[in-house]
Enzyme design. Structure first.
Site, short mmCIF file in Angstrom:
data_model
loop_
_atom_site.label_atom_id
_atom_site.label_comp_id
_atom_site.label_asym_id
_atom_site.label_seq_id
_atom_site.Cartn_x
_atom_site.Cartn_y
_atom_site.Cartn_z
N LEU A 32 0.81 -1.21 0.00
CA LEU A 32 0.00 0.00 0.00
C LEU A 32 0.85 1.27 0.00
O LEU A 32 1.94 1.31 0.55
CB LEU A 32 -0.93 0.00 1.22
CG LEU A 32 -1.86 -1.21 1.36
CD1 LEU A 32 -2.78 -1.02 2.56
CD2 LEU A 32 -2.67 -1.44 0.10
N HIS A 33 0.30 2.31 -0.63
CA HIS A 33 0.95 3.61 -0.71
C HIS A 33 -0.10 4.71 -0.55
O HIS A 33 -1.26 4.42 -0.25
CB HIS A 33 1.72 3.76 -2.03
CG HIS A 33 0.92 3.39 -3.24
ND1 HIS A 33 -0.20 4.10 -3.65
CD2 HIS A 33 1.05 2.38 -4.14
CE1 HIS A 33 -0.69 3.57 -4.74
NE2 HIS A 33 0.03 2.51 -5.06
N HIS A 36 -3.48 4.28 -2.31
CA HIS A 36 -4.42 3.42 -1.59
C HIS A 36 -5.01 4.16 -0.39
O HIS A 36 -6.21 4.05 -0.11
CB HIS A 36 -3.73 2.15 -1.10
CG HIS A 36 -3.22 1.26 -2.19
ND1 HIS A 36 -1.88 1.10 -2.45
CD2 HIS A 36 -3.87 0.47 -3.08
CE1 HIS A 36 -1.72 0.25 -3.45
NE2 HIS A 36 -2.91 -0.15 -3.86
N GLN A 60 -4.97 -12.87 -12.30
CA GLN A 60 -4.92 -11.68 -13.15
C GLN A 60 -3.51 -11.38 -13.64
O GLN A 60 -3.29 -10.39 -14.34
CB GLN A 60 -5.49 -10.45 -12.43
CG GLN A 60 -4.68 -9.91 -11.27
CD GLN A 60 -5.42 -8.81 -10.53
OE1 GLN A 60 -6.41 -9.07 -9.86
NE2 GLN A 60 -4.94 -7.58 -10.65
N GLU A 149 -8.47 5.64 -10.55
CA GLU A 149 -8.55 5.88 -11.99
C GLU A 149 -7.24 5.62 -12.71
O GLU A 149 -7.20 5.67 -13.94
CB GLU A 149 -9.01 7.31 -12.26
CG GLU A 149 -10.48 7.55 -11.91
CD GLU A 149 -10.97 8.93 -12.30
OE1 GLU A 149 -10.12 9.80 -12.63
OE2 GLU A 149 -12.20 9.15 -12.27
N GLN A 154 -9.73 -0.88 -16.03
CA GLN A 154 -10.24 -1.79 -15.01
C GLN A 154 -11.49 -1.22 -14.35
O GLN A 154 -12.46 -1.94 -14.11
CB GLN A 154 -9.16 -2.03 -13.95
CG GLN A 154 -9.64 -2.83 -12.74
CD GLN A 154 -8.53 -3.04 -11.73
OE1 GLN A 154 -7.69 -3.91 -11.91
NE2 GLN A 154 -8.52 -2.24 -10.68
N ARG A 188 4.44 -0.83 -8.05
CA ARG A 188 5.57 -1.19 -8.91
C ARG A 188 6.68 -0.15 -8.87
O ARG A 188 7.83 -0.47 -9.21
CB ARG A 188 5.09 -1.38 -10.35
CG ARG A 188 4.10 -2.51 -10.54
CD ARG A 188 3.50 -2.48 -11.93
NE ARG A 188 2.43 -3.46 -12.06
CZ ARG A 188 2.60 -4.69 -12.54
NH1 ARG A 188 3.80 -5.07 -12.92
NH2 ARG A 188 1.58 -5.52 -12.64
#
Length: 281
Positions: A32-33, A36, A60, A149, A154, A188
């Protein structure tokens, strides 16, 4: 702060709450960052209780190395969430809890939303996304669920899923949170070297310029310009640039009045794949 590893334990606790209370869900894969955190904070503003799921969903991923390298950081994630609220309910199931004995995705008809951009480059990715999102929505039964967004395609697919499956939940899209350089926040990003992280800000800067050009240039001209910018960049490799209708994700052929468009890119910084998008009008 409550941590649940099984759906049965989570459902038992949820059943003890005031049934008139509003419940929000923030699905995540952990690591998490601040992006989030922004989702969780909004969920708390709009609901009485919030569940944050932390689950690295194997169905996925189309690249096994990507799955194996995805960070699993439950304890730091819990510390970050605790700073937002000690009342957060965390749902961190195992793969067996979600998939039982068969780790496989369902097949959905997303009405073409999944055949472009990410779907064209990541086989069955959105079937995996749909499977875990539907599973979580049925397990938690929230009033609202929150998605960023940054993964705009997605977001549109999840809205389609909810409509097609007639799930009683409102999907809330939340703005992209960025680093000071403009780079979209992503788990990432932690895999980028200091140099690459600095250079990756080029992605957003290019999108901002593309937006400025959208008023006077054709979509074809803008996409060609973006491609040329990345060809000249020694450290970033463009996988795709697409300008599409914001609602249908249909690639643009000719600008139409009263339609909203977005530019979407996927870029490799060495072996780290980064995506971003921007509203053009």
């Amino acid at each position: 702060m409550l941590l649940f590893k099984t759906a049965a334990a989570l459902k038992s606790h949820l059943s003890s709450l005031d049934q008139k209370a509003r419940l929000g869900l923030v699905p995540t894969m952990g690591a998490l960052h601040r992006g989030h955190a922004a989702l969780v904070e909004r969920a708390f503003r709009e609901n009485d209780f919030v569940v944050v799921s932390i689950f690295v969903n194997p169905t996925q991923f189309d690249n096994e190395n990507d799955l194996n390298n995805y960070p699993q950081t439950l304890e730091p994630d819990m510390e970050l969430l605790k700073e937002i609220s000690k009342d957060i309910m965390i749902f961190a199931p195992t793969v067996a809890e979600i998939y039982s004995n068969k780790v496989a995705a369902k097949t959905y008809d997303f009405e073409g939303l999944d055949r472009v951009m990410e779907g064209a480059f990541r086989s069955d990715h959105f079937n995996g996304v749909g499977t875990i999102v539907e599973t979580l929505l049925r397990m938690v039964a929230p009033d609202k669920a929150y998605f960023g967004e940054k993964d705009f395609q997605q977001l549109q697919i999840v809205k389609n899923l909810v409509a097609s499956q007639q799930l009683p939940v409102t999907i809330v899209g939340c703005p992209i949170v960025r680093e000071s350089s403009g780079l979209a926040l992503s788990s990432r990003n932690e895999r980028l070297s200091k140099t690459l992280r600095k250079e990756a800000s080029f992605i957003y800067k290019t999108l901002v310029t593309a937006k400025k050009k959208f008023g006077t240039k054709s979509a074809k001209e803008i996409m060609q310009w973006v491609s040329e910018q990345f060809k000249a960049h020694p450290l970033l490799e463009l996988e795709y640039i697409e300008i599409a209708d914001s609602e249908t994700l249909t690639p643009i052929l000719k600008k139409q009045q009263n339609r909203k468009y977005r530019a979407f890119v996927a870029v490799y910084a060495e072996d780290v794949r980064l995506i971003d998008n921007i509203a053009l009008n």
